[in-house]
Scaffold this active site. Structure first.
Site, PDB file in Angstrom:
ATOM      1  N   TYR A   1      -4.437  -2.676  20.028  1.00 19.08           N
ATOM      2  CA  TYR A   1      -3.192  -3.309  19.589  1.00 19.08           C
ATOM      3  C   TYR A   1      -2.014  -2.614  20.273  1.00 19.08           C
ATOM      4  O   TYR A   1      -1.943  -1.378  20.292  1.00 19.08           O
ATOM      5  CB  TYR A   1      -3.031  -3.217  18.064  1.00 19.08           C
ATOM      6  CG  TYR A   1      -4.156  -3.875  17.259  1.00 19.08           C
ATOM      7  CD1 TYR A   1      -5.026  -4.810  17.829  1.00 19.08           C
ATOM      8  CD2 TYR A   1      -4.333  -3.561  15.914  1.00 19.08           C
ATOM      9  CE1 TYR A   1      -6.045  -5.398  17.082  1.00 19.08           C
ATOM     10  CE2 TYR A   1      -5.346  -4.144  15.157  1.00 19.08           C
ATOM     11  CZ  TYR A   1      -6.201  -5.056  15.757  1.00 19.08           C
ATOM     12  OH  TYR A   1      -7.195  -5.628  15.012  1.00 19.08           O
ATOM     13  N   GLY A   2      -1.096  -3.413  20.793  1.00 21.73           N
ATOM     14  CA  GLY A   2       0.034  -2.854  21.537  1.00 21.73           C
ATOM     15  C   GLY A   2      -0.460  -2.299  22.864  1.00 21.73           C
ATOM     16  O   GLY A   2      -1.495  -2.721  23.389  1.00 21.73           O
TER      17      GLY A   2
ATOM     18  N   VAL B   1      -9.398   1.057  13.433  1.00 18.97           N
ATOM     19  CA  VAL B   1      -9.650   1.193  14.860  1.00 18.97           C
ATOM     20  C   VAL B   1     -11.014   1.816  15.158  1.00 18.97           C
ATOM     21  O   VAL B   1     -11.714   1.350  16.065  1.00 18.97           O
ATOM     22  CB  VAL B   1      -8.483   1.940  15.557  1.00 18.97           C
ATOM     23  CG1 VAL B   1      -8.390   3.392  15.133  1.00 18.97           C
ATOM     24  CG2 VAL B   1      -8.586   1.803  17.053  1.00 18.97           C
TER      25      VAL B   1
ATOM     26  N   TYR C   1       0.838  -1.205   0.000  1.00 13.10           N
ATOM     27  CA  TYR C   1       0.000   0.000   0.000  1.00 13.10           C
ATOM     28  C   TYR C   1       0.874   1.256   0.000  1.00 13.10           C
ATOM     29  O   TYR C   1       0.724   2.128  -0.855  1.00 13.10           O
ATOM     30  CB  TYR C   1      -0.905  -0.021   1.226  1.00 13.10           C
ATOM     31  CG  TYR C   1      -1.933   1.083   1.262  1.00 13.10           C
ATOM     32  CD1 TYR C   1      -2.991   1.105   0.360  1.00 13.10           C
ATOM     33  CD2 TYR C   1      -1.854   2.108   2.198  1.00 13.10           C
ATOM     34  CE1 TYR C   1      -3.939   2.123   0.389  1.00 13.10           C
ATOM     35  CE2 TYR C   1      -2.791   3.122   2.239  1.00 13.10           C
ATOM     36  CZ  TYR C   1      -3.833   3.126   1.331  1.00 13.10           C
ATOM     37  OH  TYR C   1      -4.774   4.142   1.369  1.00 13.10           O
ATOM     38  N   ASP C   2       1.825   1.311   0.957  1.00 14.92           N
ATOM     39  CA  ASP C   2       2.637   2.528   1.104  1.00 14.92           C
ATOM     40  C   ASP C   2       3.464   2.798  -0.152  1.00 14.92           C
ATOM     41  O   ASP C   2       3.467   3.904  -0.699  1.00 14.92           O
ATOM     42  CB  ASP C   2       3.609   2.384   2.283  1.00 14.92           C
ATOM     43  CG  ASP C   2       2.922   2.102   3.603  1.00 14.92           C
ATOM     44  OD1 ASP C   2       1.696   1.938   3.609  1.00 14.92           O
ATOM     45  OD2 ASP C   2       3.622   2.032   4.628  1.00 14.92           O
ATOM     46  N   GLU C   3       4.179   1.778  -0.601  1.00 12.36           N
ATOM     47  CA  GLU C   3       5.042   1.960  -1.771  1.00 12.36           C
ATOM     48  C   GLU C   3       4.202   2.095  -3.048  1.00 12.36           C
ATOM     49  O   GLU C   3       4.590   2.795  -3.980  1.00 12.36           O
ATOM     50  CB  GLU C   3       6.046   0.808  -1.909  1.00 12.36           C
ATOM     51  CG  GLU C   3       7.037   0.727  -0.753  1.00 12.36           C
ATOM     52  CD  GLU C   3       8.088   1.845  -0.758  1.00 12.36           C
ATOM     53  OE1 GLU C   3       7.922   2.857  -1.454  1.00 12.36           O
ATOM     54  OE2 GLU C   3       9.088   1.693  -0.038  1.00 12.36           O
TER      55      GLU C   3
ATOM     56  N   ARG D   1       1.076   9.812  14.360  1.00 15.89           N
ATOM     57  CA  ARG D   1       0.719  10.424  13.070  1.00 15.89           C
ATOM     58  C   ARG D   1      -0.164  11.644  13.312  1.00 15.89           C
ATOM     59  O   ARG D   1      -1.160  11.563  14.030  1.00 15.89           O
ATOM     60  CB  ARG D   1      -0.036   9.409  12.217  1.00 15.89           C
ATOM     61  CG  ARG D   1      -0.315   9.917  10.822  1.00 15.89           C
ATOM     62  CD  ARG D   1      -1.116   8.941  10.025  1.00 15.89           C
ATOM     63  NE  ARG D   1      -0.378   7.769   9.621  1.00 15.89           N
ATOM     64  CZ  ARG D   1      -0.935   6.587   9.419  1.00 15.89           C
ATOM     65  NH1 ARG D   1      -2.223   6.425   9.621  1.00 15.89           N
ATOM     66  NH2 ARG D   1      -0.215   5.575   9.018  1.00 15.89           N
TER      67      ARG D   1
END
Ligand code: UDP
Length: 342
Positions: free
Chosen positions: A215-216, A198, A156-158, A288
């Site tokens: 998560y985390g 989320v 997705y990012d690239e 972010r």
């Protein structure tokens, strides 16, 4: 197709969460809209209210394939093309990473070539994901990012980074006039219950009385923009007639932790759900927040919806969905394991 007065606009990914809201906004401004979707993550029900709308067409097609011939007819001249087609939530875009990459690269190339042929202004829905796990905070458009090119998010990012490259190369060589939005986390009605992100997960879990999965340790941050604010930003950016602004961040700069978001939804829904911890997905960005100075200055754009009222509207929408039919065929928890975990 074109009635001589209204703009003719192509929206790829038109049946998706953002695409369907964009179609509504364009139609309310008098445009004739052609939506294209492959229905991998987009849903016809997002557009059902437009079934009898004479200025709206929906085409089932995948942008990695040549566009249907009826769109490419020489007599049909599009004014604008919005490219929103791509699975965007980590579990969905990681389900078929090759297709995700091709959607951004081959699909965007197909549409740019079409924009060149038809003379349309081209809008790319890019993403804050191009900043990866950012070392600069908040993220300005001049930051080049910190992306793992071989990890599970890379498709997705690239892919989106390459889509931006293609888009600006078309602009540089005078082949198309382009606008590029870098979209930060967005939420609102018409998100899928099984989207895996989320906001939808936490709301659906709270409404169903299921465990809320954080998560985390929940200390990672995001900044959430309400969908109508984002669509307003899209419309302003596409309409912007000044010198090419480069990419433009669109998002709400109010930053909070994922743990804080979960607690807010818990208290707003009055749910007795428990918060449970799940492992942090691989390459999950720690923080972010958009710097939206450019959007403010160029477009006069400012997100207007406070998190509280946006969440209220989104909770009400999911609650109605839950009541109207058992659309929760897969609970969000069923997606556990779809994301490669560290
Ligand atoms: N997240 C979470 N519980 C969930 C889904 C996501 O704690 O049920 C976390 C996820 O690990 C990330 C943040 O929430 O840190 C935002 O995730 P999302 O998938 O919504 O968006 P993205 O990671 O693409 O910003």
């Amino acid at each position: 197709m074109k009635n001589g007065k209204s703009k003719l606009v192509l929206v790829t990914g038109g049946a998706g969460f953002l695409g369907s809201h964009l179609c509504d906004a364009l139609l309310s401004e008098g445009a004739h809209v052609v939506a294209v979707d492959n229905f991998l993550t987009g849903r016809k029900q997002n557009l059902r209210h437009l079934e009898r709308e004479p200025r709206f067409d929906l085409i089932d097609s995948d942008i990695i394939r040549p566009l249907p011939a009826r769109l490419r007819s020489k007599r049909t001249k599009f004014d604008q093309i919005f490219n929103l087609a791509c699975a965007a939530s980590p579990p969905h875009y990681q389900a078929d990473p090759e297709h995700t990459m091709l959607t951004s690269v081959v699909g965007t190339h197909n549409l740019l070539t079409f924009a060149e042929a038809t003379g349309a202004r081209f809008f790319l829905a890019s993403t804050s994901e191009i900043y990866g796990d950012p070392e600069v905070h908040p993220q300005t458009e001049s930051y080049w990012g910190n992306v793992n090119p071989t990890g599970p998010r890379a498709c997705y990012d690239e892919g989106k980074r390459a889509a931006e490259t293609l888009t600006f190369d078309f602009e540089r060589s005078g082949r198309a006039e382009v606008r590029v939005a870098r979209i930060f986390n967005t939420y609102g009605p018409r998100m899928r219950a099984d989207d895996g992100r989320v906001v939808s997960n936490v709301i659906c879990q709270a409404l169903a009385g299921d465990d809320i999965t954080v998560y985390g340790d929940g200390s990672q941050t995001r900044s959430f923009c309400y969908v109508s604010d984002l669509i307003d930003g899209f419309m302003r950016l596409m309409a912007y007639d000044g010198v090419l602004p480069g990419p433009v961040n669109l998002g709400n700069p109010v930053e909070l932790t994922v743990g804080d978001l979960a607690n807010r939804v818990l208290s707003m829904t009055g749910s007795s759900s428990r918060i449970v911890r799940r492992p942090l997905p691989v390459d999950d960005p720690r923080r972010r927040r958009p710097d939206i100075t450019r959007a403010r200055q160029l477009l006069g754009w400012n997100p207007a919806t406070p998190l509280e009222s946006g969440l209220k509207a989104t909770i009400a929408w999911f609650s109605e969905e839950q009541k109207s039919e058992s659309k929760f065929t897969r609970t969000p928890a069923a997606l556990d394991g779809a994301i490669p975990l560290s």
